[in-house]
Design a protein around this motif. Structure first.
Motif, short mmCIF file in Angstrom:
data_model
loop_
_atom_site.label_atom_id
_atom_site.label_comp_id
_atom_site.label_asym_id
_atom_site.label_seq_id
_atom_site.Cartn_x
_atom_site.Cartn_y
_atom_site.Cartn_z
N PRO A 13 0.81 -1.21 0.00
CA PRO A 13 0.00 0.00 0.00
C PRO A 13 0.85 1.27 0.00
N ARG A 14 0.32 2.31 -0.64
CA ARG A 14 0.86 3.65 -0.52
C ARG A 14 0.16 4.36 0.64
N PRO A 15 0.68 5.49 1.07
CA PRO A 15 -0.03 6.24 2.11
C PRO A 15 -1.46 6.60 1.72
N ASP A 16 -1.70 6.77 0.41
CA ASP A 16 -3.02 7.20 -0.04
C ASP A 16 -3.79 6.10 -0.77
N SER A 17 -3.29 4.88 -0.76
CA SER A 17 -3.98 3.82 -1.49
C SER A 17 -3.61 2.45 -0.95
N PRO A 18 -4.61 1.59 -0.75
CA PRO A 18 -4.29 0.19 -0.49
C PRO A 18 -3.79 -0.48 -1.76
N ALA A 19 -3.46 -1.75 -1.63
CA ALA A 19 -3.06 -2.54 -2.79
C ALA A 19 -4.31 -2.90 -3.61
N SER A 20 -4.13 -3.75 -4.60
CA SER A 20 -5.14 -3.96 -5.64
C SER A 20 -6.50 -4.41 -5.12
N CYS A 21 -7.53 -3.68 -5.51
CA CYS A 21 -8.92 -4.05 -5.22
C CYS A 21 -9.83 -3.17 -6.07
N TYR A 22 -10.78 -3.80 -6.78
CA TYR A 22 -11.67 -3.08 -7.68
C TYR A 22 -13.08 -3.64 -7.51
N LEU A 23 -14.03 -2.75 -7.40
CA LEU A 23 -15.43 -3.12 -7.21
C LEU A 23 -16.18 -2.96 -8.53
N VAL A 24 -16.82 -4.03 -8.99
CA VAL A 24 -17.60 -4.01 -10.23
C VAL A 24 -19.05 -4.29 -9.86
N GLU A 25 -19.96 -3.42 -10.32
CA GLU A 25 -21.37 -3.54 -9.97
C GLU A 25 -22.26 -3.48 -11.21
N ALA A 26 -23.34 -4.24 -11.17
CA ALA A 26 -24.39 -4.16 -12.19
C ALA A 26 -25.62 -4.88 -11.65
N ALA A 54 -19.64 -11.61 -4.61
CA ALA A 54 -18.64 -12.54 -5.14
C ALA A 54 -17.29 -11.85 -5.14
N ILE A 55 -16.23 -12.65 -5.09
CA ILE A 55 -14.86 -12.14 -5.11
C ILE A 55 -14.05 -12.96 -6.10
N CYS A 56 -13.29 -12.29 -6.96
CA CYS A 56 -12.36 -12.94 -7.87
C CYS A 56 -10.94 -12.57 -7.47
N VAL A 57 -10.08 -13.56 -7.35
CA VAL A 57 -8.70 -13.36 -6.95
C VAL A 57 -7.79 -13.70 -8.13
N SER A 58 -7.02 -12.73 -8.58
CA SER A 58 -6.18 -12.97 -9.75
C SER A 58 -5.03 -13.92 -9.44
N HIS A 59 -4.41 -13.77 -8.26
CA HIS A 59 -3.31 -14.66 -7.86
C HIS A 59 -3.06 -14.49 -6.36
N LEU A 60 -2.14 -15.28 -5.85
CA LEU A 60 -2.01 -15.41 -4.40
C LEU A 60 -0.86 -14.62 -3.80
N HIS A 61 -0.39 -13.58 -4.47
CA HIS A 61 0.54 -12.66 -3.83
C HIS A 61 -0.23 -11.77 -2.85
N PRO A 62 0.40 -11.36 -1.74
CA PRO A 62 -0.33 -10.66 -0.68
C PRO A 62 -1.03 -9.38 -1.14
N ASP A 63 -0.42 -8.66 -2.10
CA ASP A 63 -1.02 -7.40 -2.53
C ASP A 63 -2.26 -7.60 -3.39
N HIS A 64 -2.68 -8.86 -3.57
CA HIS A 64 -3.90 -9.13 -4.33
C HIS A 64 -4.90 -9.98 -3.56
N CYS A 65 -4.48 -10.60 -2.45
CA CYS A 65 -5.41 -11.51 -1.79
C CYS A 65 -5.44 -11.43 -0.27
N LEU A 66 -4.46 -10.78 0.36
CA LEU A 66 -4.29 -10.98 1.80
C LEU A 66 -5.44 -10.43 2.64
N ASP A 67 -6.14 -9.40 2.17
CA ASP A 67 -7.24 -8.88 2.98
C ASP A 67 -8.46 -9.79 2.98
N LEU A 68 -8.42 -10.88 2.23
CA LEU A 68 -9.46 -11.90 2.40
C LEU A 68 -9.43 -12.46 3.82
#
Length: 250
Positions: A13-26, A54-68
């Motif tokens: 994470p940066r001071p102003d942003s967490p690591a990867s996470c995107y919300l898709v809605e419809a 639902a949640i989609c995880v691209s891969h298992l590096h911490p900056d993409h999955c650890l907040d699960l």
């Protein structure tokens, strides 16, 4: 579709942003693409954070999955009662990886809160979305996503180096959310793991994508330089830097 950028920082994470996470809605359905370090906190600013379908995880590096792991706590021990089980789509071993990260026994691990599905290159349905996955060029098993709904398309790279599969995944996408971790330089480290911003833009050009949104920018890089390098490419569409809280109506 609506895409909200929850976190877009690369590797940590940066001071102003967490690591990867995107919300898709419809159609009242809310799906997360990745849930990287720090993202659950910021998610609460933008959406009722237990109201995820639902949640989609691209891969298992911490900056993409650890907040699960912390999201499991929130859904399992919510004061008004355990929340409904929701599907989690990830690479092989996702359930075991997350159980180990939290120090849980593999069985049941987190399975009483998350219904784990193993990703493979395929096209399938999640809620109102048609989702296509393809394997990316990264040291661990990694998936990119193509999300379609009512004739509109979002493509998401996950993490990848140069990849012909990514070009096809992003073909004619209205919005292409693409990692751009590296700044170009002669001694580029780990070049086989990520894209430069210029390479991301060249992938967008080959895919004939609409808008390119550069994401997964490393905290120590100058985002203005990333944007400049992307614009100095053959891509002639709109290019933006991902920003936490940015909303795209597609």
């Amino acid at each position: 579709m609506r895409l909200t950028v929850i976190g877009c920082s690369g590797s940590f994470p940066r001071p102003d942003s967490p690591a990867s996470c995107y919300l898709v809605e419809a159609d009242g359905f809310a799906m997360l693409l990745d849930l990287g370090s720090g993202s659950v906190g910021t998610l609460q600013r933008h959406h009722p954070f237990l109201d995820i379908d639902a949640i989609c995880v691209s891969h298992l590096h911490p900056d993409h999955c650890l907040d699960l792991c912390v999201y499991w706590i929130a859904r399992t021990f919510a004061p008004h009662g355990k929340q409904p089980v929701i599907p989690v789509y990830g690479p092989a071993g996702t359930a075991e990886h997350l159980a180990g990260a939290y120090g849980l026994d593999p069985e049941p691990g987190m399975r009483e809160t998350f219904d784990f599905h193993t990703l493979r290159p395929a096209t399938f349905t999640i809620g109102p979305f048609t989702v296509t996955t393809a394997q990316m060029n990264h040291p661990v098993e990694t998936f990119g996503f193509r999300i379609e709904h009512e004739g509109r398309t979002i493509a998401y790279s996950g993490d990848t180096a140069e990849s012909s599969a990514l070009i096809e995944l992003a073909r004619d996408a209205d919005l292409f959310l693409c990692e751009a971790a590296w700044i170009e330089r002669p001694d580029l480290p780990l070049a086989a793991q990520h894209l430069t911003a210029r390479q991301a833009a060249e992938h967008a050009a080959k895919a004939d994508a609409g808008t390119l949104v550069l994401t997964h920018l490393l905290p120590w890089n100058d985002p203005a330089l990333s944007l400049s390098e992307a614009k100095d490419s053959s891509f002639r569409g709109r290019i933006e830097l991902a920003q936490p809280g940015a909303v795209y109506e597609i």
